[in-house]
Write a protein that holds these residues in place. Structure first.
Motif, PDB file in Angstrom:
ATOM      1  N   LYS A 131       0.854  -1.189   0.000  1.00  0.00           N
ATOM      2  CA  LYS A 131       0.000   0.000   0.000  1.00  0.00           C
ATOM      3  C   LYS A 131       0.886   1.234   0.000  1.00  0.00           C
ATOM      4  N   LYS A 132       0.453   2.263  -0.695  1.00  0.00           N
ATOM      5  CA  LYS A 132       1.172   3.531  -0.672  1.00  0.00           C
ATOM      6  C   LYS A 132       0.843   4.273   0.616  1.00  0.00           C
ATOM      7  N   VAL A 133       1.752   5.112   1.036  1.00  0.00           N
ATOM      8  CA  VAL A 133       1.564   5.879   2.266  1.00  0.00           C
ATOM      9  C   VAL A 133       0.342   6.782   2.151  1.00  0.00           C
ATOM     10  N   SER A 134       0.092   7.308   0.975  1.00  0.00           N
ATOM     11  CA  SER A 134      -1.039   8.225   0.794  1.00  0.00           C
ATOM     12  C   SER A 134      -2.388   7.519   0.919  1.00  0.00           C
ATOM     13  N   THR A 135      -2.403   6.185   0.823  1.00  0.00           N
ATOM     14  CA  THR A 135      -3.665   5.449   0.929  1.00  0.00           C
ATOM     15  C   THR A 135      -3.944   4.953   2.339  1.00  0.00           C
ATOM     16  N   LEU A 136      -3.026   5.184   3.277  1.00  0.00           N
ATOM     17  CA  LEU A 136      -3.244   4.748   4.653  1.00  0.00           C
ATOM     18  C   LEU A 136      -4.280   5.663   5.302  1.00  0.00           C
ATOM     19  N   VAL A 137      -5.319   5.055   5.873  1.00  0.00           N
ATOM     20  CA  VAL A 137      -6.440   5.837   6.378  1.00  0.00           C
ATOM     21  C   VAL A 137      -6.457   5.892   7.901  1.00  0.00           C
ATOM     22  N   SER A 138      -6.407   4.751   8.555  1.00  0.00           N
ATOM     23  CA  SER A 138      -6.571   4.722  10.011  1.00  0.00           C
ATOM     24  C   SER A 138      -5.292   5.160  10.724  1.00  0.00           C
ATOM     25  N   ASP A 139      -5.466   5.594  11.952  1.00  0.00           N
ATOM     26  CA  ASP A 139      -4.317   5.997  12.766  1.00  0.00           C
ATOM     27  C   ASP A 139      -3.395   4.818  13.039  1.00  0.00           C
ATOM     28  N   ARG A 140      -3.975   3.641  13.218  1.00  0.00           N
ATOM     29  CA  ARG A 140      -3.166   2.448  13.485  1.00  0.00           C
ATOM     30  C   ARG A 140      -2.252   2.144  12.303  1.00  0.00           C
ATOM     31  N   GLU A 141      -2.757   2.291  11.080  1.00  0.00           N
ATOM     32  CA  GLU A 141      -1.927   2.069   9.896  1.00  0.00           C
ATOM     33  C   GLU A 141      -0.811   3.103   9.826  1.00  0.00           C
ATOM     34  N   LYS A 142      -1.160   4.359  10.081  1.00  0.00           N
ATOM     35  CA  LYS A 142      -0.156   5.421  10.010  1.00  0.00           C
ATOM     36  C   LYS A 142       0.908   5.273  11.088  1.00  0.00           C
ATOM     37  N   GLU A 143       0.533   4.801  12.277  1.00  0.00           N
ATOM     38  CA  GLU A 143       1.501   4.608  13.357  1.00  0.00           C
ATOM     39  C   GLU A 143       2.390   3.390  13.120  1.00  0.00           C
ATOM     40  N   SER A 144       1.913   2.425  12.361  1.00  0.00           N
ATOM     41  CA  SER A 144       2.710   1.222  12.125  1.00  0.00           C
ATOM     42  C   SER A 144       3.606   1.354  10.901  1.00  0.00           C
ATOM     43  N   TYR A 145       3.539   2.487  10.213  1.00  0.00           N
ATOM     44  CA  TYR A 145       4.376   2.684   9.019  1.00  0.00           C
ATOM     45  C   TYR A 145       4.819   4.147   8.936  1.00  0.00           C
ATOM     46  N   THR A 146       5.637   4.553   9.906  1.00  0.00           N
ATOM     47  CA  THR A 146       6.136   5.925   9.987  1.00  0.00           C
ATOM     48  C   THR A 146       7.426   6.058   9.178  1.00  0.00           C
TER      49      THR A 146
END
Length: 78
Positions: free
Chosen positions: A40-55
């Motif tokens: 998945k591309k970073v721009s497609t990450l929606v939830s906070d959990r996804e964003k926190e697991s791929y910083t």
């Protein structure tokens, strides 16, 4: 104070380096595959959990691990 922060960051990077891709939250959420390739591309990450697991730190360490794994003997754990 900065020495403590530096040591904590270094410790976190080392811990992430020895953790297999399959044991990371990014793998469990389907962001990367078992070899660290982005699904998945970073721009497609929606939830906070996804964003926190791929910083940025995760991406840096995952890219370093992929480069090291290309070297002879790179996939072995020291």
């Amino acid at each position: 104070m900065s020495r403590i922060v530096d040591n904590l960051i270094a410790l976190r990077i080392l811990k992430m380096m020895v953790t297999p891709f399959t044991d990371t939250d990014a793998f469990k959420l389907g962001i990367i595959d078992a070899h660290g390739k982005n699904l998945k591309k970073v721009s497609t990450l929606v939830s906070d959990r996804e964003k926190e697991s791929y910083t940025y730190l995760h991406r840096l360490v995952f890219n370093m691990k992929k480069i090291i794994n290309r070297l002879p003997g790179g996939e072995s754990k020291i």
